[in-house]
Design a protein around this motif. Sequence first.
Motif, PDB file in Angstrom:
ATOM      1  N   TYR A 183       1.649  50.896  18.313  1.00 14.55           N
ATOM      2  CA  TYR A 183       2.363  49.790  18.727  1.00 14.55           C
ATOM      3  C   TYR A 183       3.756  49.943  18.761  1.00 14.55           C
ATOM      4  O   TYR A 183       4.337  49.728  19.969  1.00 14.55           O
ATOM      5  N   GLU A 184       4.542  50.193  17.702  1.00 17.08           N
ATOM      6  CA  GLU A 184       6.013  50.527  17.899  1.00 17.08           C
ATOM      7  C   GLU A 184       6.121  51.629  18.833  1.00 17.08           C
ATOM      8  O   GLU A 184       7.395  51.645  19.665  1.00 17.08           O
ATOM      9  N   LEU A 185       5.422  52.633  19.090  1.00 22.89           N
ATOM     10  CA  LEU A 185       5.642  53.593  19.853  1.00 22.89           C
ATOM     11  C   LEU A 185       5.378  53.191  21.469  1.00 22.89           C
ATOM     12  O   LEU A 185       6.153  53.508  22.295  1.00 22.89           O
ATOM     13  N   LEU A 186       4.428  52.218  21.801  1.00 22.66           N
ATOM     14  CA  LEU A 186       4.412  51.472  22.745  1.00 22.66           C
ATOM     15  C   LEU A 186       5.649  50.730  23.191  1.00 22.66           C
ATOM     16  O   LEU A 186       6.102  50.471  24.298  1.00 22.66           O
ATOM     17  N   GLU A 187       6.057  50.003  21.977  1.00 23.11           N
ATOM     18  CA  GLU A 187       7.144  49.029  22.091  1.00 23.11           C
ATOM     19  C   GLU A 187       8.619  49.629  22.669  1.00 23.11           C
ATOM     20  O   GLU A 187       9.346  49.402  23.575  1.00 23.11           O
ATOM     21  N   LEU A 188       8.729  50.967  22.002  1.00 22.92           N
ATOM     22  CA  LEU A 188       9.655  51.798  22.581  1.00 22.92           C
ATOM     23  C   LEU A 188       9.738  52.405  23.905  1.00 22.92           C
ATOM     24  O   LEU A 188      10.859  52.028  24.594  1.00 22.92           O
ATOM     25  N   ARG A 189       8.629  52.783  24.231  1.00 22.44           N
ATOM     26  CA  ARG A 189       8.330  53.152  25.588  1.00 22.44           C
ATOM     27  C   ARG A 189       8.605  52.004  26.726  1.00 22.44           C
ATOM     28  O   ARG A 189       9.190  51.972  27.902  1.00 22.44           O
TER      29      ARG A 189
END
Length: 313
Positions: A183-189
């Motif tokens: 989730y957050e890793l995808l959000e950052l990218r």
Amino acid sequence: MKKVMLMLVALLMAAAAPAQAAQKVRLLLDWFVNPNHAAIFAAKESGAFARQGLDVEMIAPADSASVPLLLAAGKADLAVSYQPQLYTLVDKGVPVIRVGTLIGQPLNTLTTLKSSHIHTLRDFEGKTLGYAIPGFEDVAIQTMLKSAGVDVGKVKLINLNMDAASALLSHKIDGAMTIYRNYELLELRQQGAETLTFKPEDHGVPAYDELIVLANAGTAATDPRIGKFLHGLNEGVAYLRAHPEAVWQAFIKAYPELNTPLNHQAWQATLPLFASDAGRLDEARYQAFAHYMLDNKLIGQIAPLSRYSLPTQ
């Protein structure tokens, strides 16, 4: 002729009789409905739970911290929780027990931005790191840093009262443990950030199940609904993987507020992470994690394995 008439009457009576009511299962979620619960939703949507004779109600809690206590008090039949939390609950005498696994690997990561010029764990010395779950994530950070020879006394750890992704992007912190890989890793990218991630299980923290299913320890061993629930959940996982987009469309129809590009990406990223055999128990892994919790003074003693989990269903 009389025999035939009797048979017809019996058939008509059987057709007129009400179908056996499905057994109700109140399932408390760990948080609001999100892609981490896709397998449960798929089991409902595909009829897998119904074929097991179950009517499963997914209940989002008003307060996630109260979920295990509500389960222990009989306000729910099953609950979604976390393996690290299981040990502290048992240590405190809360009568809950693991009966199955939803997501069988850690999801969090220690993540930094490449613009921070951090290349290895050793580069975190002298930096500020954030976390959101005191009593586990802060300890996991220290374990990871120690594995790389970092003097943890030279690292500032802060309990985040803000969104971890935003804190990273605004450079209020140099790294965060509360950056989930689905989730957050995808959000950052999605926001154009280049990231560097370190997985806890690769740096000294024993592997563990992210999401597990709990039941009341006093009744779990004799509750026939548990085995049926796990079989239905396994069918749901298989159906979800075979029809990911069809289930996604049903999901956002049921929860239209979740129809965002980020949630769709999270949905796809979570598909391979669900346990294919929810009832399987890796005894060695559960025992290893109990020792990790004890060694880091997160629990006072290790209970017998039978107190943490039912045997493989």
